[in-house]
Enzyme design. Structure first.
Site, PDB file in Angstrom:
ATOM      1  N   LYS A 199       0.849  -1.189   0.000  1.00  0.00           N
ATOM      2  CA  LYS A 199       0.000   0.000   0.000  1.00  0.00           C
ATOM      3  C   LYS A 199       0.883   1.236   0.000  1.00  0.00           C
ATOM      4  O   LYS A 199       1.648   1.471   0.932  1.00  0.00           O
ATOM      5  CB  LYS A 199      -0.902  -0.009   1.225  1.00  0.00           C
ATOM      6  CG  LYS A 199      -1.812   1.193   1.287  1.00  0.00           C
ATOM      7  CD  LYS A 199      -2.799   1.060   2.417  1.00  0.00           C
ATOM      8  CE  LYS A 199      -3.661   2.311   2.516  1.00  0.00           C
ATOM      9  NZ  LYS A 199      -4.562   2.232   3.675  1.00  0.00           N
ATOM     10  N   LYS A 252      -2.225  -1.674  -3.922  1.00  0.00           N
ATOM     11  CA  LYS A 252      -3.056  -0.472  -3.883  1.00  0.00           C
ATOM     12  C   LYS A 252      -2.185   0.769  -3.966  1.00  0.00           C
ATOM     13  O   LYS A 252      -1.195   0.823  -3.239  1.00  0.00           O
ATOM     14  CB  LYS A 252      -3.814  -0.491  -2.560  1.00  0.00           C
ATOM     15  CG  LYS A 252      -4.654   0.711  -2.293  1.00  0.00           C
ATOM     16  CD  LYS A 252      -5.320   0.558  -0.956  1.00  0.00           C
ATOM     17  CE  LYS A 252      -6.051   1.835  -0.622  1.00  0.00           C
ATOM     18  NZ  LYS A 252      -6.590   1.788   0.713  1.00  0.00           N
TER      19      LYS A 252
END
Ligand code: PBG
Length: 328
Positions: A199, A252
């Site tokens: 992330k 992500k």
């Protein structure tokens, strides 16, 4: 043998031929729909930077969940805006917390829909960071190990509420391991973990922070989320989560990190997801609204590229619209 024997255009000459040789086919089953839940009744508050998305209340969130199920979208992921925030993120692991109540309502209305819990604290802390904060003269830091205790508690509370999958997104070191242990120790051996393994600290989360009312009140998240410049570090992060017991890995954001997605999928072979985040959605919506780009074609092209890069499924705010477009 090359041209003129080889003419790649032969296979592009008609819709039928193109269909036959298409390598990547998007279907509604590839999507997960993110939904935001707030306190109250009968709520449907528009989110300015995410047209078509709303903050729902527990009673109304069942509407889009049913719509997802009807369109063949197999899963939703819930984000909560609690009625009060504090330094310990109490709302995240309260038995009757906002997402716990929403999960029960959605599962009751749509028993076959997979309901995923985002496990993070930024929506629940008064300072908007993803865990317990330690402040000193040098500044502030996310206090990793005390945060893990809350991570474990929250995972159990979410599984107790009926969530089918727990998805830790706070980027605390060791979070997957403590969740596995906590779930196994509380009768939830069969609840899988979808790790937000990779992330990045991304500007593409801007609209989400309006939607979830979770912008950091000071500083930013670069002390715990990853530097967008780093690729090898992504593979190390993913390897740790695999070792700690992740069942599925997520990268992500999506579109700006297709290289990372593709490498994670290749290297680890676990089911791999991508989160096409709020900013990706907002860009496509905005350009579409301005008449600068065709929203439908652009959105489907973005989602196809994510699947082509290796995603087994993707979280996208276009889930319902794209499912409708594909069905038409
Ligand atoms: C963290 C979290 C974030 C998103 C989902 N969970 C990001 C953040 O604010 O750091 C962003 C998703 C999006 O932009 O769509 N709880």
């Amino acid at each position: 043998m090359a041209f003129p024997v080889q003419r790649p255009r032969r296979l592009r000459a008609s819709p039928g031929l193109r269909t036959m040789v298409r390598e990547t086919v998007l279907t509604p089953a590839d999507f997960v729909l993110p939904l935001f839940v707030r306190p109250g009744k009968g709520e449907k508050r528009p989110i300015g930077s995410m047209p078509g998305h709303f903050q729902w209340s527990v009673d109304t969130v069942v509407g889009p969940a049913k719509e997802a199920a009807k369109l063949g979208v197999p899963a939703v992921i819930l984000f909560g805006i609690p009625d009060k925030k504090d330094a310990k993120a109490s709302g995240a692991y309260a038995k009757d917390g906002i997402v716990q109540r929403a999960a029960r309502a959605v599962k009751a209305a749509c028993p076959d829909l997979v309901v995923i819990a985002d496990l993070c604290f930024c929506e629940y802390t008064d300072h908007g960071h993803c865990g317990i904060i330690k402040k000193d003269a040098a500044g502030f830091a996310l206090d990793n190990d005390p945060t893990l205790e809350l991570v474990a508690k929250t995972a159990v509370s979410q599984a107790d509420a009926g969530f089918d999958i727990v998805a830790p997104s706070g980027m605390a070191d060791g979070q997957v391991g403590v969740i596995r242990k906590a779930l196994d120790g509380s009768g939830h051996k069969n609840v899988p973990i979808l790790a937000y393994a990779v992330k990045y600290s991304s500007a593409f989360y801007g609209p989400f922070r309006e939607a979830a009312e979770s912008p950091p009140q000071f500083g930013d998240r670069s002390g715990y989320q990853m530097d967008p410049a780093n690729f090898r570090e992504a593979l190390r992060e993913a390897a740790l989560d695999v070792e700690e017991g992740a069942d599925m890995l997520m990268v992500k954001p999506g579109l700006p990190y297709l290289d990372v997605l593709s490498a994670v999928r290749e290297r680890f072979g676990l089911p791999t997801a991508a989160y096409s985040v709020s900013g990706e959605y907002a860009m496509v919506k905005a350009a579409g609204k301005m008449g600068w780009m065709d929203e439908k074609r652009t959105a489907l092209e973005v989602l196809t590229s994510i699947k082509r890069a290796g995603a087994d499924f993707m979280l996208t705010y276009h889930a319902l619209e794209a499912a409708r477009w594909l069905g038409a």
